[in-house]
Enzyme design. Structure first.
Site, PDB file in Angstrom:
ATOM      1  N   GLU A   1       0.518 -43.365  46.986  1.00 44.02           N
ATOM      2  CA  GLU A   1       0.862 -43.851  48.152  1.00 44.02           C
ATOM      3  C   GLU A   1       0.800 -43.056  49.208  1.00 44.02           C
ATOM      4  OE1 GLU A   1       2.573 -44.610  51.279  1.00 44.02           O
ATOM      5  OE2 GLU A   1       4.619 -44.675  50.157  1.00 44.02           O
TER       6      GLU A   1
ATOM      7  N   GLU B   1      -3.038 -38.908  61.300  1.00 44.41           N
ATOM      8  CA  GLU B   1      -1.649 -39.336  61.135  1.00 44.41           C
ATOM      9  C   GLU B   1      -0.765 -38.155  61.595  1.00 44.41           C
ATOM     10  OE1 GLU B   1       0.032 -39.051  57.135  1.00 44.41           O
ATOM     11  OE2 GLU B   1       0.851 -40.897  57.669  1.00 44.41           O
TER      12      GLU B   1
ATOM     13  N   CYS C   1       5.110 -43.054  56.606  1.00 41.97           N
ATOM     14  CA  CYS C   1       3.738 -43.296  56.338  1.00 41.97           C
ATOM     15  C   CYS C   1       3.245 -44.596  56.789  1.00 41.97           C
ATOM     16  CB  CYS C   1       3.440 -43.440  54.675  1.00 41.97           C
ATOM     17  SG  CYS C   1       4.593 -44.459  53.849  1.00 41.97           S
TER      18      CYS C   1
ATOM     19  N   LYS D   1       9.449 -34.547  40.596  1.00 45.46           N
ATOM     20  CA  LYS D   1       9.399 -33.234  41.259  1.00 45.46           C
ATOM     21  C   LYS D   1       9.641 -33.676  42.915  1.00 45.46           C
ATOM     22  CE  LYS D   1       6.646 -30.590  43.860  1.00 45.46           C
ATOM     23  NZ  LYS D   1       7.698 -30.209  44.828  1.00 45.46           N
TER      24      LYS D   1
HETATM   25  P1  NDP Z   1       2.439 -33.080  50.654  1.00 44.12           P
HETATM   26  O1  NDP Z   1       1.511 -34.198  50.410  1.00 44.12           O
HETATM   27  O2  NDP Z   1       1.978 -31.527  50.781  1.00 44.12           O
HETATM   28  O3  NDP Z   1       3.803 -33.067  49.924  1.00 44.12           O
HETATM   29  C1  NDP Z   1       4.351 -34.241  49.173  1.00 44.12           C
HETATM   30  C2  NDP Z   1       4.766 -33.840  47.790  1.00 44.12           C
HETATM   31  O4  NDP Z   1       3.668 -33.275  46.921  1.00 44.12           O
HETATM   32  C3  NDP Z   1       5.809 -32.776  47.793  1.00 44.12           C
HETATM   33  O5  NDP Z   1       6.724 -32.851  46.647  1.00 44.12           O
HETATM   34  C4  NDP Z   1       4.817 -31.320  47.671  1.00 44.12           C
HETATM   35  O6  NDP Z   1       5.690 -30.512  47.124  1.00 44.12           O
HETATM   36  C5  NDP Z   1       3.896 -31.955  46.557  1.00 44.12           C
HETATM   37  N1  NDP Z   1       2.592 -31.232  46.477  1.00 44.12           N
HETATM   38  C6  NDP Z   1       2.211 -30.313  47.291  1.00 44.12           C
HETATM   39  N2  NDP Z   1       1.045 -29.979  47.025  1.00 44.12           N
HETATM   40  C7  NDP Z   1       0.715 -30.599  45.617  1.00 44.12           C
HETATM   41  C8  NDP Z   1      -0.333 -30.415  44.897  1.00 44.12           C
HETATM   42  N3  NDP Z   1      -1.396 -29.800  44.947  1.00 44.12           N
HETATM   43  N4  NDP Z   1      -0.039 -31.069  43.664  1.00 44.12           N
HETATM   44  C9  NDP Z   1       0.776 -31.915  43.493  1.00 44.12           C
HETATM   45  N5  NDP Z   1       1.826 -31.916  44.071  1.00 44.12           N
HETATM   46  C10 NDP Z   1       1.879 -31.278  45.361  1.00 44.12           C
HETATM   47  O7  NDP Z   1       2.771 -33.208  52.231  1.00 44.12           O
HETATM   48  P2  NDP Z   1       3.428 -32.276  53.194  1.00 44.12           P
HETATM   49  O8  NDP Z   1       5.091 -32.123  52.850  1.00 44.12           O
HETATM   50  O9  NDP Z   1       2.499 -30.924  53.234  1.00 44.12           O
HETATM   51  O10 NDP Z   1       3.202 -32.885  54.644  1.00 44.12           O
HETATM   52  C11 NDP Z   1       1.883 -33.107  55.195  1.00 44.12           C
HETATM   53  C12 NDP Z   1       1.457 -34.325  55.850  1.00 44.12           C
HETATM   54  O11 NDP Z   1       1.443 -35.162  54.789  1.00 44.12           O
HETATM   55  C13 NDP Z   1       2.339 -34.806  56.782  1.00 44.12           C
HETATM   56  O12 NDP Z   1       2.251 -34.346  57.897  1.00 44.12           O
HETATM   57  C14 NDP Z   1       2.299 -36.251  56.759  1.00 44.12           C
HETATM   58  O13 NDP Z   1       1.010 -36.440  57.528  1.00 44.12           O
HETATM   59  C15 NDP Z   1       1.776 -36.764  55.271  1.00 44.12           C
HETATM   60  N6  NDP Z   1       2.864 -37.038  54.459  1.00 44.12           N
HETATM   61  C16 NDP Z   1       2.810 -38.443  54.063  1.00 44.12           C
HETATM   62  C17 NDP Z   1       4.050 -38.880  53.420  1.00 44.12           C
HETATM   63  C18 NDP Z   1       3.940 -40.341  52.954  1.00 44.12           C
HETATM   64  O14 NDP Z   1       5.084 -40.705  52.850  1.00 44.12           O
HETATM   65  N7  NDP Z   1       2.580 -41.075  52.744  1.00 44.12           N
HETATM   66  C19 NDP Z   1       5.224 -37.901  52.988  1.00 44.12           C
HETATM   67  C20 NDP Z   1       5.048 -36.626  53.412  1.00 44.12           C
HETATM   68  C21 NDP Z   1       4.003 -36.298  54.066  1.00 44.12           C
HETATM   69  P3  NDP Z   1       6.187 -29.111  48.105  1.00 44.12           P
HETATM   70  O15 NDP Z   1       7.272 -29.913  48.768  1.00 44.12           O
HETATM   71  O16 NDP Z   1       6.955 -28.274  47.079  1.00 44.12           O
HETATM   72  O17 NDP Z   1       5.183 -28.704  48.751  1.00 44.12           O
END
Ligand code: NDP
Length: 515
Positions: free
Chosen positions: A292, A423, A326, A218
């Protein structure tokens, strides 16, 4: 130097107030550090190589299918806020169907194939990715907002490299784990974020397939397009149907996917909050899990580090991919004796960064991926100012549309400030100082995260000492943000657990038995 605490920080507009007059570095570079005193001619990459469909269905069983929900959502270009395409909004039934298809493919085809046959498909995928690299780079830039020179020179080459690397292991699992028999786990549920969509896909799909698993992936809702183009690569490579399945839709279907009883392995990259939710949701189920998550890396500069080289490393550490990384070096720890000249040079260097159209080959800092993320960055910049840190932003012009923010530097940062703790996931650097190596270690480790760190010094012995003390999964010495498929990557504490890349990354997708 005046502080900016009484000024409203604006990031999208070209407000003359922001950054102007707050910090005027000396003239070693380009005048008074306000802006580059010459214009770059536009060097736009053509987007014609990308043939966007108006609508993308789900990729299940080797075919593009409409979602059973009958619903679609729009993905946009964050640099222009223009729609790019409509994408299927899957529901729970679609997830169930995709998992059933992946299970069938595991039982009937992929799970039965010898490693040398799996390798052929992976090599083929790697080759096609290289052949279509320009198309992927342009599409990734359109959907994420990242500069074309990064998607072209970093993301896509690394994507292909991961497929090459794991293709090489597919028929050598006996050598990878000597004396043990490596068996696939079954169906892997993989959830990826929006900052490196195709690279995170490669980190997850390549080792999973090499080890004989099938996958349901996904992508993030704001960046689904490169995964959907990858579906086309799977078709082109004649990958057996159902080995790779891609479902698009909101976070809740991600949760439904990881909770599905017929899933054997979960791999997630994203926020710590969602990582914890997933951990709780599958606790006790026996599913293998790698997480991660976020980071707040310290980039540590000692007074014997080559200054100009360190400046480039600091800039790369925090402004690469707009800081939406990240492992970004978002906390600069600089030895007190060199703090002043280093900060001065850094400000001059910031003034030369070109912010704007991600498709322009000169652009250094592109668009923030989505409106929510821009709002989060703006809120944290405001918090930094309100808590008393000193703001510097170069006076570069920002495009009038799209999600842009100026490269931002905070000095006089205290460890308790939110900008030093949380972060930000944006182009915002917080500078702190230290006097001794022990103080640097203590400050660097003073974070709930533990993903990465950087050390700049010419002393090899000091590097080794620091590496042993720093609680971070990856420590770069005299460089930053270097990635290689042979090298494991992952974190401690709230940065998650498990490793991706290298043999460790393969281990996460196998069950080892005694021979
Ligand atoms: P999320 O953790 O919400 O999103 C990452 C992925 O998880 C997306 O595919 C998202 O889908 C999916 N997702 C969201 N909610 C759920 C759930 N309950 N169960 C399973 N999968 C889920 O990150 P955000 O986009 O909200 O970003 C928020 C913050 O997260 C950022 O500001 C940053 O600090 C951090 N982040 C860290 C990353 C990393 O590489 N470690 C990458 C991205 C964000 P969908 O997009 O459809 O919501």
């Amino acid at each position: 130097m005046a502080t900016s605490s009484d000024r409203k920080v604006t990031t999208r507009t070209n407000s003359a107030a922001v950054g102007r007059g707050t910090a005027r570095p000396s003239t070693w570079g380009f005048g008074d550090g306000q802006a580059i005193p010459w214009e770059y001619a536009p060097a736009p990459e053509s987007r014609e190589i990308v043939q966007l469909q108006s609508r993308y269905g789900l990729f299940v069983g080797g075919k593009e299918i409409a979602p059973r929900t009958g619903q679609w959502f729009t993905t946009i270009d964050p640099a222009t806020e223009e729609p790019l395409a409509e994408v299927a909004r899957a529901g729970v039934e679609d997830v169930e169907n995709a998992v059933a298809v992946a299970r069938r493919a595991f039982r009937r085809s992929w799970g039965q194939l010898p490693g040398r046959e799996r390798a052929k498909y992976l090599f083929r995928i790697a080759r096609i990715l290289q052949e279509r690299s320009r198309e992927f780079a342009v599409l990734e830039t359109l959907d994420t907002g990242k500069p074309i020179k990064e998607s072209r020179d970093v993301d896509i080459p690394l994507v292909a490299a991961h497929f090459w690397y794991y293709a090489g292991w597919a028929d050598k699992l006996d050598y990878a784990f000597p004396g043990r028999r490596a068996l696939p786990l079954g169906v892997a549920a993989q959830i990826i974020p929006w900052n490196f969509p195709l690279l995170m896909l490669a980190w997850k799909i390549a080792p999973a397939l090499a080890a004989g698993n099938t996958v349901v992936l996904k992508p993030a809702s704001s960046t689904p397009l490169s995964a959907l183009l990858f579906a086309d690569v799977c078709r082109q490579a004649d990958l057996p149907p159902g080995v790779v399945n891609i479902v698009t839709g909101p976070g809740e279907i991600g949760l439904a996917l990881v909770k599905h009883p017929d899933v054997d392995k979960v791999a997630f990259t994203g926020s710590t909050a969602v990582g914890k939710q997933i951990g709780r949701a599958i606790a006790g189920s026996g599913k293998a899990l790698t997480l991660e998550l976020g980071g707040k890396a310290a980039n540590i500069d000692f007074d014997d580090a080559p200054l100009d080289q360190a400046i480039e490393g600091i800039v790369n550490g925090i402004f690469f991919n707009q800081g939406e990384v990240c492992c970004a070096g978002s906390r600069l720890l600089v030895q007190e004796s060199i703090a002043e000249p280093l900060i001065e040079k850094l400000k001059d260097r910031l003034a030369t960064l070109r912010v704007g159209d991600p498709l322009d080959k000169n652009t250094d800092v592109g668009a923030i991926n989505n409106a929510a993320q821009l709002a989060k960055i703006e809120e944290l910049i405001e918090a930094g100012v309100a808590e008393g840190a000193e703001l510097y932003q170069p006076a570069c012009e920002l495009p009038s549309r799209g999600y842009f923010v100026r490269p931002t530097l905070f000095t006089n940062v205290a460890q308790s400030h939110r900008i030093a703790q949380e972060e930000i996931f944006g182009p915002v650097l917080s500078v702190l100082t230290f006097r001794t190596p022990d103080e640097a270690i203590e400050k660097a480790n003073n974070t709930p995260y533990g993903l990465s760190a950087g050390v700049w010094t010419e002393k090899g012995s000091r590097i080794l000492h620091m590496v042993k003390q720093l609680r971070a999964g990856v420590v770069w010495a005299n460089t930053f943000n270097r990635f290689d498929p042979t090298s494991p990557f992952g974190g401690y504490k709230e940065s998650g657990f498990g490793r991706e890349g290298g043999l460790h990354g393969l281990l996460a997708y196998v069950r080892l038995e005694d021979r």
